[in-house]
Design an enzyme around this catalytic site. Sequence first.
Site, PDB file in Angstrom:
ATOM      1  N   SER A  66      58.422  46.652  43.871  1.00 33.99           N
ATOM      2  CA  SER A  66      57.091  46.204  44.283  1.00 33.99           C
ATOM      3  C   SER A  66      56.646  46.878  45.568  1.00 33.99           C
ATOM      4  O   SER A  66      57.454  47.376  46.353  1.00 33.99           O
ATOM      5  CB  SER A  66      57.090  44.697  44.498  1.00 33.99           C
TER       6      SER A  66
HETATM    7  N1  SAH Z   1      61.914  42.274  42.602  1.00 32.51           N
HETATM    8  C1  SAH Z   1      62.048  43.661  42.198  1.00 32.51           C
HETATM    9  C2  SAH Z   1      60.880  44.204  41.426  1.00 32.51           C
HETATM   10  C3  SAH Z   1      60.680  43.474  40.146  1.00 32.51           C
HETATM   11  S1  SAH Z   1      60.124  44.415  38.769  1.00 32.51           S
HETATM   12  C4  SAH Z   1      62.356  44.547  43.389  1.00 32.51           C
HETATM   13  O1  SAH Z   1      62.419  44.062  44.527  1.00 32.51           O
HETATM   14  O2  SAH Z   1      62.569  45.748  43.176  1.00 32.51           O
HETATM   15  C5  SAH Z   1      60.353  43.117  37.574  1.00 32.51           C
HETATM   16  C6  SAH Z   1      61.763  43.007  37.043  1.00 32.51           C
HETATM   17  O3  SAH Z   1      61.817  41.844  36.242  1.00 32.51           O
HETATM   18  C7  SAH Z   1      62.145  44.175  36.137  1.00 32.51           C
HETATM   19  O4  SAH Z   1      63.308  44.778  36.604  1.00 32.51           O
HETATM   20  C8  SAH Z   1      62.365  43.499  34.787  1.00 32.51           C
HETATM   21  O5  SAH Z   1      63.411  44.085  34.013  1.00 32.51           O
HETATM   22  C9  SAH Z   1      62.729  42.089  35.199  1.00 32.51           C
HETATM   23  N2  SAH Z   1      62.544  41.075  34.151  1.00 32.51           N
HETATM   24  C10 SAH Z   1      61.539  40.944  33.263  1.00 32.51           C
HETATM   25  N3  SAH Z   1      61.763  39.872  32.460  1.00 32.51           N
HETATM   26  C11 SAH Z   1      62.945  39.314  32.852  1.00 32.51           C
HETATM   27  C12 SAH Z   1      63.714  38.183  32.412  1.00 32.51           C
HETATM   28  N4  SAH Z   1      63.339  37.412  31.388  1.00 32.51           N
HETATM   29  N5  SAH Z   1      64.866  37.922  33.047  1.00 32.51           N
HETATM   30  C13 SAH Z   1      65.286  38.682  34.093  1.00 32.51           C
HETATM   31  N6  SAH Z   1      64.605  39.763  34.547  1.00 32.51           N
HETATM   32  C14 SAH Z   1      63.447  40.077  33.944  1.00 32.51           C
END
Ligand code: SAH
Length: 218
Positions: A66
């Site tokens: 992000s």
């Molecule tokens: N917080 C992260 C950025 C998030 S991007 C950082 O600091 O870099 C969103 C993430 O959510 C992605 O890696 C995606 O794979 C994950 N995601 C999406 N659905 C999910 C689920 N049901 N359970 C766990 N992770 C999930």
Amino acid sequence: MTTDEEDSAAERKMRFLFTLRQQGMTDARVLSAMERIDRGRFVRGIFSDRAYEDMPLPISCGQTISQPSVVALMTQALQVGPRDTVLEIGTGSGYQAAVLSCMARRVYTVERHRRLAQEARQVFAALGLSNIVALAADGSRGLPDQAPFDRILITAAAEDPPGPLLSQMKIGGIMVVPVGQSDAVQSLIRVKRTETGYDYEELRPVRFVPLVEGMAND
Ligand code: SAH
């Protein structure tokens, strides 16, 4: 590092924090956590020299780290205290979890891509962030074994705040979650659990990758 490299690293860090302040981030604890955690450690390959710019960047598995000002805003909105146990859904690069770990007692972070969970664990270990537990699991179900949580941060967009996660919050707990269709602009929502139910507050428009149910194949 040579003196020149140290100078430019210090300068980059100052510019990075200046940008966050300019975006209205005033919470001293959030700013000091973001000063402590080097975002450059969480971005790999060709994008690593853009780690100090205020923009989202691609990471492995087609996901994104992000934008720093959005990380600051979400962290601020979560009102984390030093005794809190925090659950983050969507570890991604691990950057947001690392920032939270400076402010909370313990952080559980959950990721559906095993590879991302593994890579994040390596960075946490290298930085000595021992109060983070990074798990490969489907976060849309939450983490019933460790529940309830003081704070829950979802860093992927859900069409509604997921029911299992709402029920894993303590009374007085706070959840911050982007809500909306994955291909549209979403709204960042803060949910507070009260004795009698949940209070919802809309914070601002955001754009996140979708929360997807089930584990990924990598
Ligand atoms: N917080 C992260 C950025 C998030 S991007 C950082 O600091 O870099 C969103 C993430 O959510 C992605 O890696 C995606 O794979 C994950 N995601 C999406 N659905 C999910 C689920 N049901 N359970 C766990 N992770 C999930």
